[in-house]
Motif scaffolding. Structure first.
Motif, PDB file in Angstrom:
ATOM      1  N   THR A   1       0.843  -1.228   0.068  1.00  0.00           N
ATOM      2  CA  THR A   1      -0.043  -0.021   0.088  1.00  0.00           C
ATOM      3  C   THR A   1       0.794   1.296  -0.016  1.00  0.00           C
ATOM      4  O   THR A   1       1.760   1.379   0.921  1.00  0.00           O
ATOM      5  N   ALA A   2       0.503   2.081  -0.820  1.00  0.00           N
ATOM      6  CA  ALA A   2       1.249   3.616  -1.013  1.00  0.00           C
ATOM      7  C   ALA A   2       0.230   4.481  -0.642  1.00  0.00           C
ATOM      8  O   ALA A   2      -0.797   4.560  -1.327  1.00  0.00           O
ATOM      9  N   ALA A   3       0.610   5.583  -0.091  1.00  0.00           N
ATOM     10  CA  ALA A   3      -0.183   6.815   0.376  1.00  0.00           C
ATOM     11  C   ALA A   3       0.667   7.817   0.906  1.00  0.00           C
ATOM     12  O   ALA A   3       1.717   7.737   1.201  1.00  0.00           O
ATOM     13  N   ARG A   4      -0.176   9.002   0.799  1.00  0.00           N
ATOM     14  CA  ARG A   4       0.777  10.356   1.381  1.00  0.00           C
ATOM     15  C   ARG A   4      -0.115  11.265   2.002  1.00  0.00           C
ATOM     16  O   ARG A   4      -1.268  11.029   1.811  1.00  0.00           O
ATOM     17  N   ASP A   5       0.770  12.100   2.592  1.00  0.00           N
ATOM     18  CA  ASP A   5      -0.096  13.159   3.484  1.00  0.00           C
ATOM     19  C   ASP A   5       0.652  14.609   2.920  1.00  0.00           C
ATOM     20  O   ASP A   5       1.595  14.376   1.629  1.00  0.00           O
ATOM     21  N   ALA A   6       0.629  15.614   3.450  1.00  0.00           N
ATOM     22  CA  ALA A   6       1.349  16.967   3.018  1.00  0.00           C
ATOM     23  C   ALA A   6       2.837  16.845   3.186  1.00  0.00           C
ATOM     24  O   ALA A   6       3.385  17.558   2.095  1.00  0.00           O
ATOM     25  N   LYS A   7       3.514  16.082   3.956  1.00  0.00           N
ATOM     26  CA  LYS A   7       4.734  16.078   4.051  1.00  0.00           C
ATOM     27  C   LYS A   7       5.572  14.873   3.645  1.00  0.00           C
ATOM     28  O   LYS A   7       6.721  14.792   3.591  1.00  0.00           O
ATOM     29  N   THR A   8       4.829  13.782   3.590  1.00  0.00           N
ATOM     30  CA  THR A   8       5.451  12.293   3.791  1.00  0.00           C
ATOM     31  C   THR A   8       4.650  11.261   2.672  1.00  0.00           C
ATOM     32  O   THR A   8       3.527  11.384   2.446  1.00  0.00           O
ATOM     33  N   LEU A   9       5.546  10.624   1.785  1.00  0.00           N
ATOM     34  CA  LEU A   9       5.084   9.376   1.259  1.00  0.00           C
ATOM     35  C   LEU A   9       5.205   8.015   2.010  1.00  0.00           C
ATOM     36  O   LEU A   9       6.596   8.122   2.481  1.00  0.00           O
ATOM     37  N   PHE A  10       4.274   7.328   2.156  1.00  0.00           N
ATOM     38  CA  PHE A  10       4.478   6.040   2.744  1.00  0.00           C
ATOM     39  C   PHE A  10       4.125   4.744   1.909  1.00  0.00           C
ATOM     40  O   PHE A  10       3.439   4.817   0.818  1.00  0.00           O
ATOM     41  N   LEU A  11       5.100   3.564   2.261  1.00  0.00           N
ATOM     42  CA  LEU A  11       4.883   2.358   1.487  1.00  0.00           C
ATOM     43  C   LEU A  11       4.947   1.579   2.691  1.00  0.00           C
ATOM     44  O   LEU A  11       5.733   1.326   3.468  1.00  0.00           O
ATOM     45  N   PHE A  12       3.718   0.785   2.629  1.00  0.00           N
ATOM     46  CA  PHE A  12       3.708  -0.363   3.740  1.00  0.00           C
ATOM     47  C   PHE A  12       3.320  -1.802   3.181  1.00  0.00           C
ATOM     48  O   PHE A  12       3.092  -1.890   1.858  1.00  0.00           O
ATOM     49  N   THR A  13       4.094  -2.608   3.726  1.00  0.00           N
ATOM     50  CA  THR A  13       3.831  -4.139   3.448  1.00  0.00           C
ATOM     51  C   THR A  13       2.529  -4.494   3.490  1.00  0.00           C
ATOM     52  O   THR A  13       1.567  -3.784   4.004  1.00  0.00           O
ATOM     53  N   GLY A  14       2.230  -5.795   2.998  1.00  0.00           N
ATOM     54  CA  GLY A  14       0.992  -6.460   3.246  1.00  0.00           C
ATOM     55  C   GLY A  14       0.479  -6.581   4.582  1.00  0.00           C
ATOM     56  O   GLY A  14      -0.748  -6.909   4.477  1.00  0.00           O
ATOM     57  N   PHE A  15       1.303  -6.505   5.407  1.00  0.00           N
ATOM     58  CA  PHE A  15       1.113  -6.620   6.768  1.00  0.00           C
ATOM     59  C   PHE A  15       0.971  -5.266   7.614  1.00  0.00           C
ATOM     60  O   PHE A  15       0.634  -5.345   8.678  1.00  0.00           O
ATOM     61  N   GLY A  16       0.870  -4.343   6.780  1.00  0.00           N
ATOM     62  CA  GLY A  16       0.657  -3.076   7.401  1.00  0.00           C
ATOM     63  C   GLY A  16       1.796  -2.343   8.102  1.00  0.00           C
ATOM     64  O   GLY A  16       1.538  -1.295   8.762  1.00  0.00           O
ATOM     65  N   VAL A  17       3.120  -2.545   7.804  1.00  0.00           N
ATOM     66  CA  VAL A  17       4.205  -2.165   8.437  1.00  0.00           C
ATOM     67  C   VAL A  17       4.920  -1.607   7.415  1.00  0.00           C
ATOM     68  O   VAL A  17       4.968  -1.764   6.399  1.00  0.00           O
ATOM     69  N   LEU A  18       5.781  -0.472   7.522  1.00  0.00           N
ATOM     70  CA  LEU A  18       6.278   0.130   6.536  1.00  0.00           C
ATOM     71  C   LEU A  18       7.515  -0.647   6.131  1.00  0.00           C
ATOM     72  O   LEU A  18       8.423  -1.453   6.753  1.00  0.00           O
ATOM     73  N   LYS A  19       7.805  -0.430   4.973  1.00  0.00           N
ATOM     74  CA  LYS A  19       8.945  -1.286   4.068  1.00  0.00           C
ATOM     75  C   LYS A  19       9.927  -0.421   4.497  1.00  0.00           C
ATOM     76  O   LYS A  19      10.036   0.688   5.074  1.00  0.00           O
ATOM     77  N   GLU A  20      11.218  -1.210   4.364  1.00  0.00           N
ATOM     78  CA  GLU A  20      12.597  -0.619   4.642  1.00  0.00           C
ATOM     79  C   GLU A  20      12.658   0.543   3.833  1.00  0.00           C
ATOM     80  O   GLU A  20      12.405   0.648   2.860  1.00  0.00           O
ATOM     81  N   ASN A  21      13.488   1.400   4.679  1.00  0.00           N
ATOM     82  CA  ASN A  21      13.612   2.741   4.075  1.00  0.00           C
ATOM     83  C   ASN A  21      12.732   3.919   3.914  1.00  0.00           C
ATOM     84  O   ASN A  21      12.781   4.937   3.492  1.00  0.00           O
ATOM     85  N   TRP A  22      11.312   3.446   4.360  1.00  0.00           N
ATOM     86  CA  TRP A  22      10.185   4.203   4.290  1.00  0.00           C
ATOM     87  C   TRP A  22       9.755   4.634   5.751  1.00  0.00           C
ATOM     88  O   TRP A  22      10.066   3.918   6.628  1.00  0.00           O
ATOM     89  N   PRO A  23       9.227   5.975   5.863  1.00  0.00           N
ATOM     90  CA  PRO A  23       8.543   6.790   4.755  1.00  0.00           C
ATOM     91  C   PRO A  23       9.505   7.601   4.245  1.00  0.00           C
ATOM     92  O   PRO A  23      10.852   7.780   4.714  1.00  0.00           O
ATOM     93  N   VAL A  24       9.237   8.390   3.240  1.00  0.00           N
ATOM     94  CA  VAL A  24      10.500   9.687   2.626  1.00  0.00           C
ATOM     95  C   VAL A  24       9.449  10.713   2.747  1.00  0.00           C
ATOM     96  O   VAL A  24       8.414  10.903   2.513  1.00  0.00           O
ATOM     97  N   SER A  25      10.265  11.871   2.713  1.00  0.00           N
ATOM     98  CA  SER A  25       9.881  13.426   2.931  1.00  0.00           C
ATOM     99  C   SER A  25       9.358  13.867   1.287  1.00  0.00           C
ATOM    100  O   SER A  25      10.133  13.687   0.264  1.00  0.00           O
ATOM    101  N   ILE A  26       8.397  14.527   1.417  1.00  0.00           N
ATOM    102  CA  ILE A  26       7.929  15.396   0.444  1.00  0.00           C
ATOM    103  C   ILE A  26       8.165  16.894   0.420  1.00  0.00           C
ATOM    104  O   ILE A  26       8.278  17.228   1.620  1.00  0.00           O
ATOM    105  N   ASP A  27       8.681  17.432  -0.663  1.00  0.00           N
ATOM    106  CA  ASP A  27       9.103  18.910  -0.626  1.00  0.00           C
ATOM    107  C   ASP A  27       7.729  19.820  -0.145  1.00  0.00           C
ATOM    108  O   ASP A  27       6.978  19.896  -0.893  1.00  0.00           O
ATOM    109  N   THR A  28       7.999  20.324   1.124  1.00  0.00           N
ATOM    110  CA  THR A  28       6.691  20.981   1.592  1.00  0.00           C
ATOM    111  C   THR A  28       6.401  22.186   0.912  1.00  0.00           C
ATOM    112  O   THR A  28       5.539  22.836   1.062  1.00  0.00           O
ATOM    113  N   ARG A  29       7.632  22.823   0.038  1.00  0.00           N
ATOM    114  CA  ARG A  29       7.615  24.158  -0.586  1.00  0.00           C
ATOM    115  C   ARG A  29       6.248  24.007  -1.500  1.00  0.00           C
ATOM    116  O   ARG A  29       5.510  25.067  -1.734  1.00  0.00           O
ATOM    117  N   VAL A  30       6.099  22.892  -2.190  1.00  0.00           N
ATOM    118  CA  VAL A  30       4.940  22.564  -3.392  1.00  0.00           C
ATOM    119  C   VAL A  30       3.704  21.992  -2.336  1.00  0.00           C
ATOM    120  O   VAL A  30       2.509  22.343  -3.010  1.00  0.00           O
TER     121      VAL A  30
END
Length: 282
Positions: free
Chosen positions: A20-49
């Motif tokens: 599952t991939a989803a995002r909010d204002a500042k962050t992009l998330f990627l979750f495994t099928g068991f609902g936990v974050l994948k390795e190296n996730w989440p990542v930051s989104i450029d808040t200026r835009v």
């Protein structure tokens, strides 16, 4: 109230379980099928835009696709018309984001063309970012746009867009220049257009890409070269927003015939003059 985008679901690693991939204002998330974050996730989104988008309290849905034919998926999402892409390993895809236009929350659509290349489509409405287009009565006008990116030219993504615009009266579509500007140049004279052409309505829209604050003088000349209208406008550019100069010029008092739209632009140390013919139909 915490706001997340609609999720994107895809079996990324072929184990039969959807990630599952989803995002909010500042962050992009990627979750495994068991609902936990994948390795190296989440990542930051450029808040200026992303903060511009978030003022509406909504965020566009990501899409999961293999955009570079490396047999590994990427996560793509729209912020104010610009397409961002991250690899599953959490790195930003080289050459992205792709700069677009519009302020909507549209999710990009993908179509597989010939030779297994992908066509990425996205639409938007330019007035959602704050009165980019204003008619002569001072009210904002809706101008829609649709952009297409062909991944066959994925190594030059900023050159891959075809750009179409459609104004409120249902006229005035064109494809903009697909090539990039020379380094350091801030006025892209190749993007100078006047639409709709011919004009059957009360206003002519003048558009050109200027990546700097600028003063613009617009003159309308008749075919004999006589000035019939002059107006001066300011381009309040802010760094990185990629919003072109666009002005609506009233032509309802012009008789039918051929006219010339003449521009004089002063943008910092750079200046430019240019002209385009257009027709008025009554």
């Amino acid at each position: 109230n915490y706001v997340m985008s609609p999720p994107a679901l895809e079996d990324i690693d072929g184990d039969g379980i959807l990630e599952t991939a989803a995002r909010d204002a500042k962050t992009l998330f990627l979750f495994t099928g068991f609902g936990v974050l994948k390795e190296n996730w989440p990542v930051s989104i450029d808040t200026r835009v992303s903060l511009l988008e978030g003022c509406r309290g909504e965020y566009s849905q990501p899409i999961i696709e293999d955009i570079d034919e490396d047999e590994e998926c990427e996560i793509i999402f729209n912020i104010m018309g610009n397409l961002h892409a991250f690899e599953i390993g959490s790195n930003c895809v080289d050459g992205w984001p792709i700069i677009g236009a519009g302020g909507g929350l549209e999710t990009p659509a993908f179509f597989e063309g010939s030779g297994n290349d992908l066509r990425i489509f996205i639409t938007g409405r330019t007035n959602l970012t704050g009165n980019i287009n204003v008619n002569n009565s001072g009210s904002a006008m809706d101008v829609s746009c649709a952009l297409c990116f062909n991944t066959a030219s994925r190594f030059f993504p900023h050159r891959g867009w075809s750009f179409y615009r459609h104004d409120i009266s249902g006229t005035g579509r064109q494809s903009a220049s697909g090539s990039s500007l020379p380094a350091g140049k801030i006025i892209d004279e190749r993007t100078f257009i006047c639409y709709p052409n011919p004009v059957r309505t009360t206003n002519l829209t003048v558009r050109i890409s200027i990546s700097s604050p600028a003063d613009v003088k617009i003159c309308i000349l008749n075919i004999e070269g006589e000035k019939v209208l002059e107006t001066k406008r300011n381009h309040p550019y802010s760094s990185g927003n990629n919003v072109p100069f666009e002005a609506s010029v009233p032509v309802d008092n012009l008789a039918g015939g051929i006219y010339i739209c003449y521009l004089e632009i002063s943008a910092g140390k750079e200046s430019w003059r240019g002209a385009r013919k257009f027709a008025v139909v009554r």
